[in-house]
Motif scaffolding. Structure first.
Motif, PDB file in Angstrom:
ATOM      1  N   UNK A 254     -16.549  -8.282   8.564  1.00  0.00           N
ATOM      2  CA  UNK A 254     -18.249  -8.206   9.408  1.00  0.00           C
ATOM      3  C   UNK A 254     -17.852  -9.042  10.729  1.00  0.00           C
ATOM      4  N   UNK A 255     -16.746  -9.784  10.871  1.00  0.00           N
ATOM      5  CA  UNK A 255     -16.453 -10.645  12.153  1.00  0.00           C
ATOM      6  C   UNK A 255     -15.658  -9.817  13.163  1.00  0.00           C
ATOM      7  N   UNK A 256     -14.881  -8.958  12.756  1.00  0.00           N
ATOM      8  CA  UNK A 256     -13.974  -8.454  13.666  1.00  0.00           C
ATOM      9  C   UNK A 256     -13.835  -6.835  13.973  1.00  0.00           C
TER      10      UNK A 256
ATOM     11  N   UNK B 201      -5.217   0.220  15.073  1.00  0.00           N
ATOM     12  CA  UNK B 201      -5.887   0.769  14.000  1.00  0.00           C
ATOM     13  C   UNK B 201      -7.298   0.619  14.103  1.00  0.00           C
ATOM     14  N   UNK B 202      -8.121   1.462  13.305  1.00  0.00           N
ATOM     15  CA  UNK B 202      -9.510   1.421  13.119  1.00  0.00           C
ATOM     16  C   UNK B 202      -9.853   0.523  12.059  1.00  0.00           C
ATOM     17  N   UNK B 203     -11.127   0.026  11.877  1.00  0.00           N
ATOM     18  CA  UNK B 203     -11.406  -0.579  10.892  1.00  0.00           C
ATOM     19  C   UNK B 203     -11.629   0.161   9.714  1.00  0.00           C
ATOM     20  N   UNK B 204     -11.904   1.086   9.726  1.00  0.00           N
ATOM     21  CA  UNK B 204     -12.039   2.212   8.526  1.00  0.00           C
ATOM     22  C   UNK B 204     -10.761   2.518   7.732  1.00  0.00           C
ATOM     23  N   UNK B 205      -9.450   2.401   8.690  1.00  0.00           N
ATOM     24  CA  UNK B 205      -8.189   2.929   8.324  1.00  0.00           C
ATOM     25  C   UNK B 205      -7.600   1.606   7.569  1.00  0.00           C
ATOM     26  N   UNK B 206      -7.994   0.409   7.834  1.00  0.00           N
ATOM     27  CA  UNK B 206      -7.275  -0.936   7.264  1.00  0.00           C
ATOM     28  C   UNK B 206      -8.302  -1.644   6.559  1.00  0.00           C
ATOM     29  N   UNK B 207      -9.452  -0.897   6.193  1.00  0.00           N
ATOM     30  CA  UNK B 207     -10.568  -1.776   5.389  1.00  0.00           C
ATOM     31  C   UNK B 207      -9.923  -2.225   4.061  1.00  0.00           C
ATOM     32  N   UNK B 208      -9.048  -1.615   3.422  1.00  0.00           N
ATOM     33  CA  UNK B 208      -8.599  -1.822   2.122  1.00  0.00           C
ATOM     34  C   UNK B 208      -7.930  -3.148   1.957  1.00  0.00           C
ATOM     35  N   UNK B 209      -7.177  -3.456   3.283  1.00  0.00           N
ATOM     36  CA  UNK B 209      -6.320  -4.897   3.461  1.00  0.00           C
ATOM     37  C   UNK B 209      -7.280  -5.951   3.917  1.00  0.00           C
ATOM     38  N   UNK B 210      -8.615  -5.668   4.046  1.00  0.00           N
ATOM     39  CA  UNK B 210      -9.573  -6.842   4.856  1.00  0.00           C
ATOM     40  C   UNK B 210     -10.386  -7.474   3.888  1.00  0.00           C
ATOM     41  N   UNK B 211     -10.563  -8.820   3.857  1.00  0.00           N
ATOM     42  CA  UNK B 211     -11.674  -9.483   3.108  1.00  0.00           C
ATOM     43  C   UNK B 211     -13.051  -9.152   3.849  1.00  0.00           C
TER      44      UNK B 211
END
Length: 247
Positions: A204-206, A189-199
């Motif tokens: 910023x770190x991964x 998964x791309x960061x954009x696709x899962x951004x809603x699930x991330x703090x």
């Protein structure tokens, strides 16, 4: 009423299931003359899931064999690796084996698990319906006739439990491909696709992520990754048969 007396020799691998007086040499057992040899062995405390062969006077017999007076019986353990009929090889774990379930999933092994006690009857029925090998330390559960297949877990230590299952069944390993929370398949998964699930700190770190196709849980190389990597490396080194992909 007492029936025929037979004489049993229990393999050392099965000694933990029987009373101390049955752990050396050939010991007598009085049967009822009608029950099967499998029933007689179970009555001693040995789950039939752990019995590989019953050998009577030098010849292998089925569990359904009715003992006759004077027979000498060798009770042998399952051979390892153990072959399970059908495919694919899948497991079902009882409520007490949560850590083992997560470690099997970490290695890509299909391991169904209920975090709540759903009862022995439900577990046995699930095993039969989905053709899953039930893993348990509960001998009574492993005696249920509905089971499709089962195996006793000999240790209460997760490291030993994992080694026992991998050595006994040699399932194919595909680390980092299965959700440790729900057993679903993972996809990149791309960061954009899962951004809603991330703090914010995680964003910023991964940069490398995977997501479960069943429950949407997101995975990345967090603080515990080194510990998980060690579990994976040890399992692959000891038992091989793996297709690894980094996460």
């Amino acid at each position: 009423m007492n029936g025929p007396e037979i004489h049993l020799s229990i393999a050392p691998e099965l000694h933990l299931f029987v009373a101390a007086e049955r752990r050396g040499g050939r010991t007598p057992l009085t049967t009822d003359g009608a029950s099967t040899l499998g029933h007689a062995v179970e009555s001693l405390g040995i789950p039939l899931t752990e019995v590989g062969q019953l050998v009577v006077d030098g010849r292998e017999v089925p569990f359904s064999h009715i003992p006759a007076a004077g027979e000498s019986v060798d009770v042998r353990p399952k051979e390892r690796p153990q072959k399970v009929p059908g495919a694919p090889l899948r497991f079902l774990l009882d409520v007490h084996l949560g850590t083992l379930a997560r470690r099997l999933r970490l290695l890509g092994v299909d391991a169904a698990y209920f975090s709540e006690d759903v009862g022995d009857a439900a577990l046995a029925a699930y095993s039969a319906r989905d053709r899953r090998v039930l893993l348990s330390r509960d001998r009574g559960l492993l005696r249920r006739r509905e089971l499709w297949a089962g195996a006793y877990i000999y240790s209460d230590r997760p490291d030993d439990q994992l080694a026992d299952v991998l050595g006994r069944f040699t399932p194919p390993l595909a680390p980092w491909t299965r959700c440790t929370a729900c057993n679903g398949d993972l996809k990149d998964a791309t960061k954009e696709a899962v951004s809603a699930f991330l703090e914010g700190g995680t964003q910023r770190s991964y940069d490398v992520f995977a997501q479960c196709t069943a429950c949407d849980r997101v995975y990345w190389r967090g603080a515990h990754h080194a510990h998980l990597e060690k579990i994976v490396e040890d399992a692959v080194s000891a038992f091989g048969n793996a297709t690894s992909q980094a996460r």
